[in-house]
Scaffold this motif. Structure first.
Motif, PDB file in Angstrom:
ATOM      1  N   ASP A 195      46.737 -58.467 -19.151  1.00 31.85           N
ATOM      2  CA  ASP A 195      46.849 -57.545 -18.016  1.00 31.85           C
ATOM      3  C   ASP A 195      45.767 -57.787 -16.971  1.00 31.85           C
ATOM      4  O   ASP A 195      46.032 -57.768 -15.769  1.00 31.85           O
ATOM      5  CB  ASP A 195      46.767 -56.096 -18.506  1.00 31.85           C
ATOM      6  N   ASP A 196      44.538 -57.994 -17.432  1.00 31.39           N
ATOM      7  CA  ASP A 196      43.434 -58.148 -16.483  1.00 31.39           C
ATOM      8  C   ASP A 196      43.378 -59.540 -15.861  1.00 31.39           C
ATOM      9  O   ASP A 196      42.577 -59.785 -14.958  1.00 31.39           O
ATOM     10  CB  ASP A 196      42.099 -57.809 -17.135  1.00 31.39           C
ATOM     11  N   ALA A 197      44.228 -60.444 -16.335  1.00 30.44           N
ATOM     12  CA  ALA A 197      44.238 -61.817 -15.807  1.00 30.44           C
ATOM     13  C   ALA A 197      45.436 -62.100 -14.905  1.00 30.44           C
ATOM     14  O   ALA A 197      45.430 -63.100 -14.181  1.00 30.44           O
ATOM     15  CB  ALA A 197      44.228 -62.820 -16.958  1.00 30.44           C
ATOM     16  N   VAL A 198      46.434 -61.237 -14.925  1.00 29.59           N
ATOM     17  CA  VAL A 198      47.681 -61.585 -14.260  1.00 29.59           C
ATOM     18  C   VAL A 198      47.548 -61.631 -12.739  1.00 29.59           C
ATOM     19  O   VAL A 198      48.141 -62.500 -12.089  1.00 29.59           O
ATOM     20  CB  VAL A 198      48.830 -60.634 -14.697  1.00 29.59           C
ATOM     21  N   ILE A 199      46.749 -60.725 -12.150  1.00 25.41           N
ATOM     22  CA  ILE A 199      46.611 -60.763 -10.692  1.00 25.41           C
ATOM     23  C   ILE A 199      45.903 -62.029 -10.217  1.00 25.41           C
ATOM     24  O   ILE A 199      46.425 -62.744  -9.353  1.00 25.41           O
ATOM     25  CB  ILE A 199      45.916 -59.486 -10.171  1.00 25.41           C
ATOM     26  N   PRO A 200      44.703 -62.372 -10.750  1.00 27.04           N
ATOM     27  CA  PRO A 200      44.092 -63.629 -10.302  1.00 27.04           C
ATOM     28  C   PRO A 200      44.939 -64.848 -10.621  1.00 27.04           C
ATOM     29  O   PRO A 200      44.964 -65.813  -9.849  1.00 27.04           O
ATOM     30  CB  PRO A 200      42.747 -63.657 -11.039  1.00 27.04           C
ATOM     31  N   HIS A 201      45.646 -64.824 -11.760  1.00 28.01           N
ATOM     32  CA  HIS A 201      46.516 -65.940 -12.134  1.00 28.01           C
ATOM     33  C   HIS A 201      47.627 -66.110 -11.104  1.00 28.01           C
ATOM     34  O   HIS A 201      47.898 -67.220 -10.626  1.00 28.01           O
ATOM     35  CB  HIS A 201      47.099 -65.682 -13.523  1.00 28.01           C
ATOM     36  N   LEU A 202      48.286 -65.012 -10.763  1.00 26.36           N
ATOM     37  CA  LEU A 202      49.390 -65.061  -9.801  1.00 26.36           C
ATOM     38  C   LEU A 202      48.910 -65.524  -8.431  1.00 26.36           C
ATOM     39  O   LEU A 202      49.507 -66.423  -7.814  1.00 26.36           O
ATOM     40  CB  LEU A 202      50.037 -63.683  -9.694  1.00 26.36           C
ATOM     41  N   LEU A 203      47.826 -64.930  -7.961  1.00 27.02           N
ATOM     42  CA  LEU A 203      47.313 -65.297  -6.645  1.00 27.02           C
ATOM     43  C   LEU A 203      46.876 -66.754  -6.601  1.00 27.02           C
ATOM     44  O   LEU A 203      47.192 -67.482  -5.650  1.00 27.02           O
ATOM     45  CB  LEU A 203      46.149 -64.387  -6.263  1.00 27.02           C
ATOM     46  N   THR A 204      46.146 -67.192  -7.617  1.00 26.48           N
ATOM     47  CA  THR A 204      45.649 -68.570  -7.632  1.00 26.48           C
ATOM     48  C   THR A 204      46.796 -69.577  -7.644  1.00 26.48           C
ATOM     49  O   THR A 204      46.779 -70.572  -6.902  1.00 26.48           O
ATOM     50  CB  THR A 204      44.743 -68.806  -8.854  1.00 26.48           C
ATOM     51  N   THR A 205      47.790 -69.335  -8.458  1.00 28.96           N
ATOM     52  CA  THR A 205      48.913 -70.274  -8.557  1.00 28.96           C
ATOM     53  C   THR A 205      49.693 -70.352  -7.254  1.00 28.96           C
ATOM     54  O   THR A 205      49.956 -71.450  -6.736  1.00 28.96           O
ATOM     55  CB  THR A 205      49.850 -69.861  -9.704  1.00 28.96           C
ATOM     56  N   LEU A 235      41.007 -68.452  -2.166  1.00 27.43           N
ATOM     57  CA  LEU A 235      40.929 -69.074  -3.491  1.00 27.43           C
ATOM     58  C   LEU A 235      39.487 -69.165  -3.979  1.00 27.43           C
ATOM     59  O   LEU A 235      39.208 -68.938  -5.168  1.00 27.43           O
ATOM     60  CB  LEU A 235      41.587 -70.461  -3.452  1.00 27.43           C
ATOM     61  N   ASP A 236      38.577 -69.511  -3.089  1.00 25.37           N
ATOM     62  CA  ASP A 236      37.156 -69.551  -3.460  1.00 25.37           C
ATOM     63  C   ASP A 236      36.670 -68.164  -3.889  1.00 25.37           C
ATOM     64  O   ASP A 236      35.908 -68.024  -4.860  1.00 25.37           O
ATOM     65  CB  ASP A 236      36.311 -70.051  -2.285  1.00 25.37           C
ATOM     66  N   ASP A 237      37.100 -67.155  -3.155  1.00 27.32           N
ATOM     67  CA  ASP A 237      36.718 -65.786  -3.502  1.00 27.32           C
ATOM     68  C   ASP A 237      37.228 -65.407  -4.896  1.00 27.32           C
ATOM     69  O   ASP A 237      36.501 -64.796  -5.694  1.00 27.32           O
ATOM     70  CB  ASP A 237      37.262 -64.797  -2.467  1.00 27.32           C
ATOM     71  N   ILE A 238      38.454 -65.768  -5.187  1.00 20.62           N
ATOM     72  CA  ILE A 238      39.031 -65.467  -6.505  1.00 20.62           C
ATOM     73  C   ILE A 238      38.261 -66.193  -7.596  1.00 20.62           C
ATOM     74  O   ILE A 238      37.957 -65.629  -8.654  1.00 20.62           O
ATOM     75  CB  ILE A 238      40.530 -65.831  -6.542  1.00 20.62           C
ATOM     76  N   LEU A 239      37.928 -67.454  -7.346  1.00 20.38           N
ATOM     77  CA  LEU A 239      37.166 -68.244  -8.312  1.00 20.38           C
ATOM     78  C   LEU A 239      35.819 -67.603  -8.615  1.00 20.38           C
ATOM     79  O   LEU A 239      35.345 -67.620  -9.761  1.00 20.38           O
ATOM     80  CB  LEU A 239      36.959 -69.661  -7.777  1.00 20.38           C
ATOM     81  N   GLU A 240      35.218 -67.002  -7.601  1.00 18.98           N
ATOM     82  CA  GLU A 240      33.907 -66.362  -7.757  1.00 18.98           C
ATOM     83  C   GLU A 240      34.029 -64.921  -8.260  1.00 18.98           C
ATOM     84  O   GLU A 240      33.025 -64.215  -8.366  1.00 18.98           O
ATOM     85  CB  GLU A 240      33.152 -66.380  -6.424  1.00 18.98           C
ATOM     86  N   GLY A 241      35.264 -64.500  -8.549  1.00 22.76           N
ATOM     87  CA  GLY A 241      35.464 -63.154  -9.061  1.00 22.76           C
ATOM     88  C   GLY A 241      35.578 -62.090  -7.993  1.00 22.76           C
ATOM     89  O   GLY A 241      35.580 -60.884  -8.300  1.00 22.76           O
ATOM     90  N   ARG A 242      35.667 -62.511  -6.736  1.00 19.58           N
ATOM     91  CA  ARG A 242      35.805 -61.554  -5.631  1.00 19.58           C
ATOM     92  C   ARG A 242      37.286 -61.428  -5.285  1.00 19.58           C
ATOM     93  O   ARG A 242      37.805 -62.103  -4.397  1.00 19.58           O
ATOM     94  CB  ARG A 242      35.006 -62.017  -4.417  1.00 19.58           C
ATOM     95  N   LEU A 243      37.956 -60.540  -6.027  1.00 19.34           N
ATOM     96  CA  LEU A 243      39.382 -60.343  -5.810  1.00 19.34           C
ATOM     97  C   LEU A 243      39.621 -59.530  -4.546  1.00 19.34           C
ATOM     98  O   LEU A 243      38.729 -58.805  -4.087  1.00 19.34           O
ATOM     99  CB  LEU A 243      40.005 -59.632  -7.005  1.00 19.34           C
ATOM    100  N   PRO A 244      40.823 -59.638  -3.984  1.00 20.28           N
ATOM    101  CA  PRO A 244      41.156 -58.809  -2.812  1.00 20.28           C
ATOM    102  C   PRO A 244      40.927 -57.333  -3.118  1.00 20.28           C
ATOM    103  O   PRO A 244      41.091 -56.892  -4.259  1.00 20.28           O
ATOM    104  CB  PRO A 244      42.644 -59.101  -2.579  1.00 20.28           C
TER     105      PRO A 244
END
Length: 248
Positions: A184-194, A215-224
């Protein structure tokens, strides 16, 4: 085959007929969540909605069209209530949509699992499949066409095909989440990154740089913001649709 257009199936001229139609589609969604397509029964819908089978077929013609309309109507109702902060046809708008949809999916996991199973079934009815596919293509295509108008797509990219492919990625990830393969906690970054990685390869110039920044923000843990703030408003489930949510 084009997707089902609900308004073209039948004109509802009275409040009673409109209420009956709404009741039928609500019970259709509930039964999909409970049994999927294999266990779906028109007789059961008649019983739950308190209508005759003749009424069902007069209104929707086929079981498949009724199911397609039920799925489409709920999706359109939900999307219309989303509290977007960005204009249509932008990266930010599409990111917001994906985040909000996943947040909604967590509330109605059984229903989403059932319709994803339908989408990926080898025996999926074409009306149902096309309706499900098209309703997700529309917002993606709006963004992609805007990029095309600004000449920010790579020259080999076909806008419609790209939108189709983004939806295939979106649905595949959601389906894997439904089956427990993505947490559950991985699905949003997974979806956005892909999806954004696919889009970064299809874009150029300022559009690509904008995607790479996200993408860089997501990699650094800075989600929308919408994905991380508990105070971010989400469109509430209507009372009838709340019955689709998992119990407990």
């Amino acid at each position: 085959m084009s997707r089902i257009e609900p308004e073209k199936v039948l004109v509802y001229s009275s409040p009673a007929i409109h209420a009956r139609r709404r009741r039928i589609l609500e019970e259709t969604r509930k039964l999909i969540a409970e049994r999927g397509l294999i266990g779906f029964s028109m007789d059961e819908i008649c019983k739950r909605a308190d209508v005759s089978k003749r009424t069902l077929y007069n209104a929707f013609q086929t079981k498949e069209r009724m199911i397609a309309m039920a799925i489409h109507e709920y999706f359109e109702r939900y999307i219309s209530r989303l509290p977007y902060s960005s204009p249509a046809g932008t990266l930010q708008r599409n990111v917001e949509r994906m985040v909000f949809v996943i947040q909604r999916n967590r509330q109605i996991r059984n229903y989403i699992s059932a319709i994803m199973s339908i989408y990926f079934s080898l025996d999926a009815d074409s009306d149902i499949w096309t309706t499900m596919h098209s309703m997700a293509v529309t917002p993606n295509l709006q963004w992609i066409e805007a990029l095309k108008a600004r000449r920010q797509l790579q020259p080999w990219i076909d806008a419609q095909r790209l939108a189709d492919d983004v939806v295939r990625f979106e649905y595949a990830i959601i389906y894997d989440w439904c089956r427990g393969h993505i947490a559950d906690d991985a699905v949003i970054p997974h979806l956005l990154t892909t999806c954004l990685t696919l889009m970064s390869g299809a874009t150029r110039g300022a559009a690509r740089k904008e995607i790479e920044t996200v993408l860089d923000d997501i990699l650094e843990g800075r989600l929308p913001f919408a994905a991380t703030s508990s105070s971010t408003p989400t469109a509430p489930l209507p009372a009838a649709e709340a019955a689709l949510a998992d119990e407990g």
